[in-house]
Enzyme design. Structure first.
Site, PDB file in Angstrom:
ATOM      1  N   TYR A   1     -50.672  27.174  68.366  1.00 27.37           N
ATOM      2  CA  TYR A   1     -50.805  28.448  68.875  1.00 27.37           C
ATOM      3  C   TYR A   1     -51.237  29.494  67.702  1.00 27.37           C
ATOM      4  CZ  TYR A   1     -45.628  28.391  68.197  1.00 27.37           C
ATOM      5  OH  TYR A   1     -43.945  28.610  67.832  1.00 27.37           O
TER       6      TYR A   1
ATOM      7  N   LYS B   1     -47.399  31.305  62.275  1.00 25.26           N
ATOM      8  CA  LYS B   1     -47.897  29.911  62.105  1.00 25.26           C
ATOM      9  C   LYS B   1     -49.584  30.106  61.708  1.00 25.26           C
ATOM     10  CE  LYS B   1     -44.675  26.989  62.678  1.00 25.26           C
ATOM     11  NZ  LYS B   1     -44.351  26.189  61.457  1.00 25.26           N
TER      12      LYS B   1
HETATM   13  C1  HXC Z   1     -33.928  36.836  71.201  1.00 20.33           C
HETATM   14  C2  HXC Z   1     -33.024  36.574  69.394  1.00 20.33           C
HETATM   15  C3  HXC Z   1     -32.724  34.923  69.695  1.00 20.33           C
HETATM   16  C4  HXC Z   1     -33.251  34.757  70.953  1.00 20.33           C
HETATM   17  C5  HXC Z   1     -31.908  35.308  67.570  1.00 20.33           C
HETATM   18  N1  HXC Z   1     -32.285  36.665  68.028  1.00 20.33           N
HETATM   19  N2  HXC Z   1     -31.977  34.601  68.535  1.00 20.33           N
HETATM   20  N3  HXC Z   1     -33.648  37.479  69.851  1.00 20.33           N
HETATM   21  N4  HXC Z   1     -33.701  35.836  71.660  1.00 20.33           N
HETATM   22  N5  HXC Z   1     -32.869  33.687  71.499  1.00 20.33           N
HETATM   23  C6  HXC Z   1     -32.555  37.620  67.061  1.00 20.33           C
HETATM   24  C7  HXC Z   1     -31.158  38.362  66.760  1.00 20.33           C
HETATM   25  O1  HXC Z   1     -30.482  39.153  67.723  1.00 20.33           O
HETATM   26  C8  HXC Z   1     -31.154  38.887  65.526  1.00 20.33           C
HETATM   27  O2  HXC Z   1     -31.913  40.206  65.808  1.00 20.33           O
HETATM   28  C9  HXC Z   1     -32.243  38.259  64.864  1.00 20.33           C
HETATM   29  O3  HXC Z   1     -32.905  37.561  65.985  1.00 20.33           O
HETATM   30  C10 HXC Z   1     -31.956  37.278  63.927  1.00 20.33           C
HETATM   31  O4  HXC Z   1     -31.095  36.565  64.109  1.00 20.33           O
HETATM   32  P1  HXC Z   1     -29.753  35.788  63.305  1.00 20.33           P
HETATM   33  O5  HXC Z   1     -29.014  34.859  64.463  1.00 20.33           O
HETATM   34  O6  HXC Z   1     -29.043  36.838  62.749  1.00 20.33           O
HETATM   35  O7  HXC Z   1     -30.724  35.157  62.371  1.00 20.33           O
HETATM   36  P2  HXC Z   1     -30.373  33.813  61.489  1.00 20.33           P
HETATM   37  O8  HXC Z   1     -28.989  33.405  61.571  1.00 20.33           O
HETATM   38  O9  HXC Z   1     -31.026  34.018  60.160  1.00 20.33           O
HETATM   39  O10 HXC Z   1     -30.996  32.573  62.196  1.00 20.33           O
HETATM   40  C11 HXC Z   1     -32.248  32.391  62.253  1.00 20.33           C
HETATM   41  C12 HXC Z   1     -32.674  32.017  63.840  1.00 20.33           C
HETATM   42  C13 HXC Z   1     -31.918  30.847  64.384  1.00 20.33           C
HETATM   43  C14 HXC Z   1     -34.370  31.900  63.773  1.00 20.33           C
HETATM   44  C15 HXC Z   1     -32.476  33.245  64.826  1.00 20.33           C
HETATM   45  O11 HXC Z   1     -32.313  30.444  65.554  1.00 20.33           O
HETATM   46  C16 HXC Z   1     -32.047  29.592  63.509  1.00 20.33           C
HETATM   47  O12 HXC Z   1     -31.656  29.383  62.261  1.00 20.33           O
HETATM   48  N6  HXC Z   1     -33.300  28.682  63.703  1.00 20.33           N
HETATM   49  C17 HXC Z   1     -33.668  27.656  62.822  1.00 20.33           C
HETATM   50  C18 HXC Z   1     -34.025  26.458  63.413  1.00 20.33           C
HETATM   51  C19 HXC Z   1     -35.525  26.778  64.409  1.00 20.33           C
HETATM   52  O13 HXC Z   1     -35.528  27.958  64.684  1.00 20.33           O
HETATM   53  N7  HXC Z   1     -35.771  25.844  64.930  1.00 20.33           N
HETATM   54  C20 HXC Z   1     -37.268  25.875  65.801  1.00 20.33           C
HETATM   55  C21 HXC Z   1     -38.328  25.217  65.087  1.00 20.33           C
HETATM   56  S1  HXC Z   1     -39.287  24.628  66.417  1.00 20.33           S
HETATM   57  P3  HXC Z   1     -30.977  41.658  65.999  1.00 20.33           P
HETATM   58  O14 HXC Z   1     -31.971  42.574  66.287  1.00 20.33           O
HETATM   59  O15 HXC Z   1     -29.963  41.229  67.097  1.00 20.33           O
HETATM   60  O16 HXC Z   1     -30.341  41.874  64.602  1.00 20.33           O
HETATM   61  C22 HXC Z   1     -40.782  25.160  66.572  1.00 20.33           C
HETATM   62  C23 HXC Z   1     -41.586  24.747  67.548  1.00 20.33           C
HETATM   63  C24 HXC Z   1     -42.718  25.509  67.900  1.00 20.33           C
HETATM   64  O17 HXC Z   1     -41.172  25.892  65.691  1.00 20.33           O
HETATM   65  C25 HXC Z   1     -43.235  24.762  69.359  1.00 20.33           C
HETATM   66  C26 HXC Z   1     -42.151  24.273  70.485  1.00 20.33           C
HETATM   67  C27 HXC Z   1     -42.716  23.314  71.561  1.00 20.33           C
HETATM   68  P1  NAP Z   2     -36.012  21.973  64.126  1.00 23.40           P
HETATM   69  O1  NAP Z   2     -35.078  20.481  64.132  1.00 23.40           O
HETATM   70  O2  NAP Z   2     -35.406  23.055  64.621  1.00 23.40           O
HETATM   71  O3  NAP Z   2     -36.039  22.050  62.584  1.00 23.40           O
HETATM   72  C1  NAP Z   2     -36.122  23.182  61.695  1.00 23.40           C
HETATM   73  C2  NAP Z   2     -35.495  23.034  60.323  1.00 23.40           C
HETATM   74  O4  NAP Z   2     -35.795  24.080  59.587  1.00 23.40           O
HETATM   75  C3  NAP Z   2     -33.934  22.835  60.336  1.00 23.40           C
HETATM   76  O5  NAP Z   2     -33.652  21.584  59.778  1.00 23.40           O
HETATM   77  C4  NAP Z   2     -33.363  23.866  59.707  1.00 23.40           C
HETATM   78  O6  NAP Z   2     -32.359  23.530  58.758  1.00 23.40           O
HETATM   79  C5  NAP Z   2     -34.673  24.431  58.852  1.00 23.40           C
HETATM   80  N1  NAP Z   2     -34.527  25.849  58.508  1.00 23.40           N
HETATM   81  C6  NAP Z   2     -34.635  26.821  59.471  1.00 23.40           C
HETATM   82  N2  NAP Z   2     -34.442  28.048  58.796  1.00 23.40           N
HETATM   83  C7  NAP Z   2     -34.322  27.818  57.349  1.00 23.40           C
HETATM   84  C8  NAP Z   2     -33.977  28.737  56.303  1.00 23.40           C
HETATM   85  N3  NAP Z   2     -34.163  29.918  56.260  1.00 23.40           N
HETATM   86  N4  NAP Z   2     -33.966  27.999  55.110  1.00 23.40           N
HETATM   87  C9  NAP Z   2     -34.233  26.314  55.012  1.00 23.40           C
HETATM   88  N5  NAP Z   2     -34.320  26.018  55.939  1.00 23.40           N
HETATM   89  C10 NAP Z   2     -34.322  26.455  57.284  1.00 23.40           C
HETATM   90  O7  NAP Z   2     -37.281  21.850  64.311  1.00 23.40           O
HETATM   91  P2  NAP Z   2     -38.574  20.747  64.472  1.00 23.40           P
HETATM   92  O8  NAP Z   2     -39.046  20.633  65.954  1.00 23.40           O
HETATM   93  O9  NAP Z   2     -38.210  19.544  63.673  1.00 23.40           O
HETATM   94  O10 NAP Z   2     -39.630  21.600  63.955  1.00 23.40           O
HETATM   95  C11 NAP Z   2     -40.275  21.067  62.542  1.00 23.40           C
HETATM   96  C12 NAP Z   2     -41.466  21.927  62.317  1.00 23.40           C
HETATM   97  O11 NAP Z   2     -42.515  21.301  63.222  1.00 23.40           O
HETATM   98  C13 NAP Z   2     -41.405  23.329  62.164  1.00 23.40           C
HETATM   99  O12 NAP Z   2     -42.215  23.931  61.400  1.00 23.40           O
HETATM  100  C14 NAP Z   2     -41.850  23.476  63.565  1.00 23.40           C
HETATM  101  O13 NAP Z   2     -42.335  24.860  64.019  1.00 23.40           O
HETATM  102  C15 NAP Z   2     -43.186  22.501  63.979  1.00 23.40           C
HETATM  103  N6  NAP Z   2     -43.280  22.197  65.114  1.00 23.40           N
HETATM  104  C16 NAP Z   2     -42.512  21.586  66.133  1.00 23.40           C
HETATM  105  C17 NAP Z   2     -42.823  20.963  67.192  1.00 23.40           C
HETATM  106  C18 NAP Z   2     -42.128  20.057  68.157  1.00 23.40           C
HETATM  107  O14 NAP Z   2     -42.565  19.990  69.369  1.00 23.40           O
HETATM  108  N7  NAP Z   2     -41.077  19.717  67.810  1.00 23.40           N
HETATM  109  C19 NAP Z   2     -44.160  21.502  68.042  1.00 23.40           C
HETATM  110  C20 NAP Z   2     -44.885  22.305  66.980  1.00 23.40           C
HETATM  111  C21 NAP Z   2     -44.503  22.822  65.555  1.00 23.40           C
HETATM  112  P3  NAP Z   2     -31.123  24.541  58.757  1.00 23.40           P
HETATM  113  O15 NAP Z   2     -30.354  25.041  59.692  1.00 23.40           O
HETATM  114  O16 NAP Z   2     -30.117  23.338  57.846  1.00 23.40           O
HETATM  115  O17 NAP Z   2     -31.409  25.519  57.663  1.00 23.40           O
END
Ligand code: HXC
Ligand code: NAP
Length: 293
Positions: free
Chosen positions: A164, A179
């Site tokens: 995307y 991204k």
């Molecule tokens: C709306 C949300 C939300 C949600 C968090 N926020 N989750 N808003 N819907 N589901 C808001 C919170 O309310 C807060 O805003 C702000 O985001 C920050 O949230 P925190 O919880 O304080 O942040 P933090 O502890 O730093 O955690 C970061 C995080 C968390 C992104 C929110 O989910 C995380 O740690 N994620 C890491 C793993 C991850 O996201 N993996 C996905 C990668 S997959 P306010 O205003 O309330 O302060 C990927 C795949 C793409 O990218 C394609 C998929 C098919």
């Molecule tokens: P995931 O399992 O949620 O992994 C995300 C990882 O990022 C976690 O291990 C998390 O570890 C780490 N992370 C998040 N915030 C961080 C921070 N502030 N500092 C250090 N580490 C942090 O997701 P995934 O599906 O494996 O995705 C991996 C990559 O692929 C991402 O770039 C995602 O956008 C991309 N991607 C995935 C898909 C899919 O289908 N799965 C599709 C398109 C793109 P901690 O929580 O321990 O920090």
């Protein structure tokens, strides 16, 4: 579907196209390698002889990544690191250099994402996703690049993207914009650092479901019907397929590939009809009620 067979399945986990020991003596620094795709990518480098450094925030993820690398017999170092914090990253690279030597490969895999309609997204939600996904990727690349420039050594960076970046991501405006920035950053850094021997590429996964996906992302996916028949390949990705692509891009056999974004998604992102399915708002897709300011 008459005659439809889909793209063939890949060879099993454990096989590889690269020579055994391709990364022997090499250190590979992978952010977010305690879960999902980062762990799978790190495993492919480990199988090819690399020492692995895993950087992320949560102990349980670091422990899971460490166990996976040890099970493959790979030397592994885990470092607690929030990639939003340049000081954390500098300390992580210092620890890596002390343990194994300066990493020659950086996989910028860590990212943040959750589905949310743009009109509901708080400024801090936007900032958080952009800060982790785009700023964190740059900060890690910067640390890696500066250390290699100072040492006069070559290196390879692979930034994990998402398709995307080209199309936009309704319901994921923050992540899609971040991204897009990662893809663009890849192109800038590849040109800037090519003269110093640093190769910079992006790798874009298509749909790769896995058990570590966050509840938010899983919930969003569960709203989609059967995943396989929605893909031109008639199947989703298997994690080793992404790992193989990452190891190839960082290998000696891909040295002249730089500034490139390689998409591993069975052509899913090019799928488009002149008449697409009826439009459903992101709010409706997510089962949200009417917008309340
Ligand atoms: C709306 C949300 C939300 C949600 C968090 N926020 N989750 N808003 N819907 N589901 C808001 C919170 O309310 C807060 O805003 C702000 O985001 C920050 O949230 P925190 O919880 O304080 O942040 P933090 O502890 O730093 O955690 C970061 C995080 C968390 C992104 C929110 O989910 C995380 O740690 N994620 C890491 C793993 C991850 O996201 N993996 C996905 C990668 S997959 P306010 O205003 O309330 O302060 C990927 C795949 C793409 O990218 C394609 C998929 C098919
Ligand atoms: P995931 O399992 O949620 O992994 C995300 C990882 O990022 C976690 O291990 C998390 O570890 C780490 N992370 C998040 N915030 C961080 C921070 N502030 N500092 C250090 N580490 C942090 O997701 P995934 O599906 O494996 O995705 C991996 C990559 O692929 C991402 O770039 C995602 O956008 C991309 N991607 C995935 C898909 C899919 O289908 N799965 C599709 C398109 C793109 P901690 O929580 O321990 O920090």
């Amino acid at each position: 579907m008459t005659d439809a067979i889909g793209l063939p399945p890949p060879p099993p986990v454990g096989e590889t196209a690269l020579k055994p020991g391709t990364f022997a003596g090499e250190t590979v620094f992978v952010t977010g390698a305690g879960t999902g795709l980062g762990k799978a990518i790190a495993a492919e480098f480990a199988r090819l002889g690399a020492s692995i450094v895993i950087a992320s925030r949560k102990d349980e993820h670091l422990e899971a990544g460490e166990a996976a690398m040890k099970a493959l017999g790979a030397p592994v170092l885990t470092v607690t690191c929030d990639i939003r914090e340049p000081e954390d990253i500098a300390a992580a690279f210092e620890a890596a250099a002390g343990a194994f030597g300066l990493p020659g490969v950086l996989i910028n895999n860590a990212a943040a994402n959750f589905p949310v309609p743009a009109e509901d997204m708080s400024p801090n939600a936007w900032r958080t996703v952009v800060d982790i996904t785009l700023n964190g990727t740059f900060f890690c690349a910067r640390e890696f690049g500066r250390r290699h420039l100072a040492a006069g050594t070559p290196g390879s960076i692979v930034n994990i993207g998402a398709s995307y970046a080209w199309t936009g991501g309704p319901g994921f405006a923050h992540s899609a914009a971040a991204k897009a920035g990662v893809k663009n950053l890849t192109e800038s850094l590849a040109v800037e650092w090519g003269p110093y021997g640093i190769q910079v590429n992006s790798l874009v996964p298509g749909l790769f479901p896995h058990e570590d996906m966050t509840a938010d992302i899983q919930g969003n996916l569960q709203r989609t019907n059967d995943k396989d028949v929605c893909q031109p390949a008639l199947r989703v990705g298997q994690r080793q397929e992404l790992g193989w692509a990452a190891t190839f891009l960082a290998s000696p056999y891909a040295r002249f590939i730089s500034g490139h974004t390689l998409v591993v998604d069975g052509a899913n992102w090019q799928r488009r009809l002149l008449t697409n399915p009826p439009v459903v708002t992101v709010r409706d897709q997510m089962g949200k009620g009417p917008f309340e300011p």
